[in-house]
Motif scaffolding. Sequence first.
Motif, PDB file in Angstrom:
ATOM      1  N   VAL A 258       7.462  27.159 -11.134  1.00 23.59           N
ATOM      2  CA  VAL A 258       7.366  26.003 -10.237  1.00 23.59           C
ATOM      3  C   VAL A 258       8.418  26.164  -9.147  1.00 23.59           C
ATOM      4  O   VAL A 258       9.569  26.495  -9.443  1.00 23.59           O
ATOM      5  CB  VAL A 258       7.593  24.672 -10.989  1.00 23.59           C
ATOM      6  CG1 VAL A 258       7.416  23.487 -10.029  1.00 23.59           C
ATOM      7  CG2 VAL A 258       6.651  24.534 -12.169  1.00 23.59           C
ATOM      8  N   VAL A 259       8.013  25.942  -7.912  1.00 22.69           N
ATOM      9  CA  VAL A 259       8.963  25.945  -6.800  1.00 22.69           C
ATOM     10  C   VAL A 259       8.947  24.574  -6.144  1.00 22.69           C
ATOM     11  O   VAL A 259       7.983  23.818  -6.253  1.00 22.69           O
ATOM     12  CB  VAL A 259       8.637  27.044  -5.759  1.00 22.69           C
ATOM     13  CG1 VAL A 259       8.687  28.425  -6.390  1.00 22.69           C
ATOM     14  CG2 VAL A 259       7.301  26.792  -5.093  1.00 22.69           C
ATOM     15  N   SER A 260      10.033  24.260  -5.468  1.00 25.41           N
ATOM     16  CA  SER A 260      10.119  23.007  -4.730  1.00 25.41           C
ATOM     17  C   SER A 260       9.069  22.977  -3.628  1.00 25.41           C
ATOM     18  O   SER A 260       8.736  24.024  -3.052  1.00 25.41           O
ATOM     19  CB  SER A 260      11.518  22.872  -4.123  1.00 25.41           C
ATOM     20  OG  SER A 260      11.592  21.741  -3.281  1.00 25.41           O
ATOM     21  N   GLY A 303       1.503  18.301  -9.188  1.00 25.68           N
ATOM     22  CA  GLY A 303       1.783  19.546  -8.496  1.00 25.68           C
ATOM     23  C   GLY A 303       0.504  20.175  -7.973  1.00 25.68           C
ATOM     24  O   GLY A 303      -0.601  19.682  -8.214  1.00 25.68           O
ATOM     25  N   VAL A 304       0.678  21.277  -7.237  1.00 29.67           N
ATOM     26  CA  VAL A 304      -0.460  22.023  -6.687  1.00 29.67           C
ATOM     27  C   VAL A 304      -0.196  23.515  -6.909  1.00 29.67           C
ATOM     28  O   VAL A 304       0.906  24.001  -6.598  1.00 29.67           O
ATOM     29  CB  VAL A 304      -0.648  21.748  -5.178  1.00 29.67           C
ATOM     30  CG1 VAL A 304      -1.810  22.571  -4.625  1.00 29.67           C
ATOM     31  CG2 VAL A 304      -0.859  20.260  -4.914  1.00 29.67           C
ATOM     32  N   GLU A 305      -1.185  24.232  -7.438  1.00 29.55           N
ATOM     33  CA  GLU A 305      -1.021  25.675  -7.619  1.00 29.55           C
ATOM     34  C   GLU A 305      -1.090  26.375  -6.274  1.00 29.55           C
ATOM     35  O   GLU A 305      -1.903  26.018  -5.405  1.00 29.55           O
ATOM     36  CB  GLU A 305      -2.099  26.229  -8.543  1.00 29.55           C
ATOM     37  CG  GLU A 305      -1.910  27.722  -8.833  1.00 29.55           C
ATOM     38  CD  GLU A 305      -2.940  28.293  -9.781  1.00 29.55           C
ATOM     39  OE1 GLU A 305      -2.919  29.533 -10.008  1.00 29.55           O
ATOM     40  OE2 GLU A 305      -3.773  27.509 -10.295  1.00 29.55           O
ATOM     41  N   TYR A 327       9.232  17.736  -9.019  1.00 29.80           N
ATOM     42  CA  TYR A 327      10.352  17.623  -9.956  1.00 29.80           C
ATOM     43  C   TYR A 327      11.343  18.777  -9.819  1.00 29.80           C
ATOM     44  O   TYR A 327      12.384  18.795 -10.473  1.00 29.80           O
ATOM     45  CB  TYR A 327       9.871  17.436 -11.401  1.00 29.80           C
ATOM     46  CG  TYR A 327       9.314  18.631 -12.150  1.00 29.80           C
ATOM     47  CD1 TYR A 327      10.168  19.559 -12.759  1.00 29.80           C
ATOM     48  CD2 TYR A 327       7.949  18.796 -12.316  1.00 29.80           C
ATOM     49  CE1 TYR A 327       9.659  20.634 -13.481  1.00 29.80           C
ATOM     50  CE2 TYR A 327       7.431  19.859 -13.046  1.00 29.80           C
ATOM     51  CZ  TYR A 327       8.285  20.779 -13.622  1.00 29.80           C
ATOM     52  OH  TYR A 327       7.795  21.829 -14.354  1.00 29.80           O
ATOM     53  N   VAL A 328      11.044  19.740  -8.947  1.00 26.67           N
ATOM     54  CA  VAL A 328      11.970  20.824  -8.642  1.00 26.67           C
ATOM     55  C   VAL A 328      12.533  20.600  -7.242  1.00 26.67           C
ATOM     56  O   VAL A 328      11.785  20.338  -6.300  1.00 26.67           O
ATOM     57  CB  VAL A 328      11.272  22.194  -8.726  1.00 26.67           C
ATOM     58  CG1 VAL A 328      12.225  23.317  -8.330  1.00 26.67           C
ATOM     59  CG2 VAL A 328      10.746  22.422 -10.137  1.00 26.67           C
ATOM     60  N   GLY A 335      15.856  26.397  -6.235  1.00 26.40           N
ATOM     61  CA  GLY A 335      14.635  25.749  -5.764  1.00 26.40           C
ATOM     62  C   GLY A 335      13.391  26.280  -6.448  1.00 26.40           C
ATOM     63  O   GLY A 335      12.269  25.965  -6.055  1.00 26.40           O
ATOM     64  N   ALA A 336      13.579  27.113  -7.483  1.00 23.87           N
ATOM     65  CA  ALA A 336      12.455  27.657  -8.249  1.00 23.87           C
ATOM     66  C   ALA A 336      12.863  27.738  -9.711  1.00 23.87           C
ATOM     67  O   ALA A 336      14.034  27.970 -10.027  1.00 23.87           O
ATOM     68  CB  ALA A 336      12.080  29.046  -7.734  1.00 23.87           C
ATOM     69  N   ILE A 337      11.905  27.507 -10.617  1.00 32.02           N
ATOM     70  CA  ILE A 337      12.198  27.585 -12.052  1.00 32.02           C
ATOM     71  C   ILE A 337      11.148  28.422 -12.754  1.00 32.02           C
ATOM     72  O   ILE A 337      10.011  28.546 -12.298  1.00 32.02           O
ATOM     73  CB  ILE A 337      12.243  26.190 -12.708  1.00 32.02           C
ATOM     74  CG1 ILE A 337      10.858  25.536 -12.696  1.00 32.02           C
ATOM     75  CG2 ILE A 337      13.292  25.298 -12.060  1.00 32.02           C
ATOM     76  CD1 ILE A 337      10.709  24.362 -13.636  1.00 32.02           C
ATOM     77  N   MET A 338      11.565  29.037 -13.863  1.00 34.16           N
ATOM     78  CA  MET A 338      10.593  29.594 -14.801  1.00 34.16           C
ATOM     79  C   MET A 338      10.295  28.469 -15.789  1.00 34.16           C
ATOM     80  O   MET A 338      11.200  27.838 -16.331  1.00 34.16           O
ATOM     81  CB  MET A 338      11.151  30.824 -15.505  1.00 34.16           C
ATOM     82  CG  MET A 338      12.330  30.579 -16.412  1.00 34.16           C
ATOM     83  SD  MET A 338      12.830  32.087 -17.286  1.00 34.16           S
ATOM     84  CE  MET A 338      13.592  31.391 -18.776  1.00 34.16           C
ATOM     85  N   ALA A 339       9.030  28.182 -15.987  1.00 38.18           N
ATOM     86  CA  ALA A 339       8.644  27.061 -16.838  1.00 38.18           C
ATOM     87  C   ALA A 339       8.323  27.559 -18.241  1.00 38.18           C
ATOM     88  O   ALA A 339       7.481  28.445 -18.417  1.00 38.18           O
ATOM     89  CB  ALA A 339       7.441  26.337 -16.247  1.00 38.18           C
TER      90      ALA A 339
END
Length: 802
Positions: A258-260, A303-305, A327-328, A335-339
Motif C-alpha cells: 500500500v502506498v499513500s 483503497g484503489v489498486e 491509511y498510509v 509513504g509505502a508499506i508491505m502489508a
Amino acid sequence: MREYKHQEIEKKWQDIWDEKQSFKAYNDYTKPKYYPLVEFPYPSGQGLHVGHPRPYTALDIVARKRRMEGYNVLYTMGWDAFGLPTENYAIKNKIHPAIVTEENVRRFKEQLKSLGLSFDWSREINTTDPNYYKWTQWIFIKLFENGLAYKKEMDINWCTSCKVGLANEEVVGGVCERCGSPVVKRAKSQWMLKITEYADRLIDDLDDLDYIERVKAQQKNWIGKSTGMEVDFTTTAGDALKVYTTRPDTIYGATYMVVSPDHPMIDERMSLIENYDALMAYRDEAKLKSDFERTELNKDKTGVEIKGIKAINPASEKEIPIFISDYVLMTYGTGAIMAVPGHDTRDWEFAKAYNLPIIEVVAGGNVEEEAYTDTDDGIIVNSPVIDGLAVAEAKEVIAKFLEDKGIGTKKVNFKLRDWVFSRQRYWGEPIPLVSCPECGWVAIPNSELPLTLPEVESYEPTDNGESPLAAMTDWIETTCPKCGGHAHRETDTMPQWAGSSWYFLRYCDPDNDQEFASMESLNYWMPVDWYNGGMEHTTLHLLYSRFWHKFLFDIGKVNTKEPYLKRTSHGMIMGENNEKMSKSRGNVVNPDEIIKESGADTLRLYEMFIGDFEKSVPWSDNSVKGCRRFLDRVWNMSQDVIEGESFSNELEITMNKTIKKVSEDYETLKFNTAIAAMMSLINDFKRVGHVNKAEYKALLLLLNPVAPHVSEELWEMMGFEGMITEQKWPVFNPDKVMEDVIEMAVQINGKVRGLISIPLDATAELARELALADEKIKLFTDGKTIVKEIFVPGKIFNIVVK
C-alpha cells in the motif's frame, strides 16, 4: 452570633491580601522555594466556566500549604492571549484584537480574584505584551541560528472560511472544528522547527520525571519511536518502492503493498498506470481528511489498486499488487508499506475487503477468521530463510539476509513530525526575519526586538492564503541586516503555541528587560516542582515546551534539562446530565452565580469534594448546597469553643489522625477524602460534646487552603494571633496515630496467602493462633509440618512448611 455573610467576608479578605501582598514571591534566595504551576488560560469572551477553578484551586491548596510550611512559593498567573478565536471575534465585531484581548483579560482576572486564588499578581504575564514576545522572538532567532528553524513547502489543512492553516487535530470529518467549513489541502511555504532532532531525548528523559503514567504514555505514543528496517521492493516498472517495517521477520507474509495516495511514484509512472483517473479521484477524497482521521479514526479501509504495475516481494520473489489507501501517510516512514494481513489488524481488514491472500508466518491463531496480531513471541512458519526460528532470532537472520542482498537497512523511525510554525494571520508574534535576494533569510538584530505588530486597517485573512501583513508595504520593505541591501520582512506570524512554550521561565523574572530571565533567578526557581493541566495538553504543549527548554539548556540559557519535575492532570467537570458542558446543550454552569449565591469558599470546597480529581465528574447543585452546609457548621461551631491550649484526651488520637490524613491527601490529589476527614472531625466534636481552642484552631488551619476566606474570618473572630495565612502548618504526633488493630500479611514459604486482623502489640503466639485458624491459610498448612516461623511485630508473619 454574627451571620456568615460570604460576599462581605470574601471581599474583605481579598482586599486585605492584596494590600498586604500576602502571596508575593520574593527573590529571597536563602529560603527553600516551591514552584507550583497551572496552565495559563486563553482569555475568551465567555469568561471562566466552572471547569477552570478545579485545577487552579487544587494547586492553590498546595501553594497555601507550602507557604505555611515555610517555603517561598511562586504561584502565578498569566494569559495565553494570541490566537484565532480572538481574531475571528475581532473581525466579526469590527474591534481590534488588542482591545478584545484587554477586555477579556480584565474579565478573567476579575473572576479569578473572586475565587480567592493565592496568585502573585505582581508577576502577571501576557503573551501579547511586546515586552514578553520580544523574548519569544529572541528564542526563535536562536533556534534559527542553530539550524532548528527552516522553511519548507508542504501541504497544510486550509479552512476555506477561517482562511488559515489548521493542525490535524483541528480538522474533524473534513471540516474545520471551529466553524464547520470545508477544509482542503493547500501547498504553502511554512516555517518549521526541528523538534525531531530531540525525539530520543524527549522519550529517554521521561524516566527521571514524576509524571503520571498516562501522561508518559501519551508522550511516548505521540513521538512513536520504533526500530526496524527499510526494505526495497522492486516493481515491474523497473524501479523500487522503499518500505519501513518494524517486523522484517514477517516479510514472507507480505501479500500486497500500500502506498499513500500522494506517493510520487503515481505521477512518475503515470504512463504505465491503466486507471490513473481513478487514483486521482481517490487522492482528492483523501485530501478532505486530516492525518488523524486517516490513521486513528479510519475504521472502514478503502483503497484503489494501481493497475499496470506490480511489486515483487524480495523474499518470496512473488508478484504482489500495489494499492493506494488513505491509511498510509507520506509523512510517516517512506509513504509505502508491505502489508502482512496475517499479523496486522489494519492490513487484515483491508485484505478481507479486497479479497487478498492472507498467509500465516508466525505460528498460532486463525488468520482466516481474524487478524492474529500477538506475534512478538512465537515460531516463524512458511518463511524458507527463517522457518522454525523464534521471532527475536528471525528478525536478526532476515535482517542480515536483506542487508547481504543490498535491499535492506536497519533504521530507527519516529511518528513525530517537525513542528509547523507559521500562521497566515495577523494576531500572532511577528517572525523576526527578513528575506534578502543576496543573503537569503536573515535574523533582525537583537537591538530591533521586539518587532511589533503594525497597526492595520484590515486584519481579515486573505483569499490567496497570505497573511494580512502581506499588504503592509511600508512595514514589509526594509534593509538586510547583513549586506544593507533591499529586503522584505516575513509576513507569517507565529502560532499560539509559541508563547506558551516558555512562559513558566518568565514568571521567574517577569520585569527583566535584558534577558528573558536572569540565571540567578532560574537557578533558584527552576525547575517547576509541580505542573498540573488538562490531559488534552499532555502531548503537544508538553512536548513543545520540553523541546524549547532542552534547546535553551543546550545553549546555556537555563539551568535544567527538563522544565517540570512533576506533572498531573485533572478530569473535566461535566454537566448534570453527564455530558460535556456547552451552550448548545444548555448545561453550562456559570461560576459567578455560584460565588454570588453560595460563596467562593463553597465553590472551591465543592470542586475539591466532587470526586476523584483525576477523573471527569458531573456537576450537582444539591452537592453544592451540602458543601455550604458544612461551612455553616464550621461557622456556627465557633460560638461553642471552650478554653484549651492542647488537644483533649477524648480527641487527641482523632486530631492527630485527621492532621495526618488531610496533610497526606492534599499532597496526593485526594482532596475529596481530605474534606471528608474534616467533615468526620466535626461529627467527632459533636459526639464528645465539646471542641476546645486548640482543636478548633487545627481545624481552621487544615481547612484554610480549601476555604481561605471563611477560615481567615473565623481565625480573626476567635482572637487567634495574626492572620491564618501567616501561621505554621499543623503537624501530627506519630505516636498518636498508630492503629490499635492492623491487617497483617501471612506468608507460607515466602508467598502471601492471606491477611489477619491483629492487635498492633500482638505476640508471635497470638499471630500463630489467628493465622492457623484462618480458612485461607489452612489450605496451605493442613497436613504439612511447620519447620519455622518468622514474626516481625506489626508487619508480617511467615510460616515455613514442608
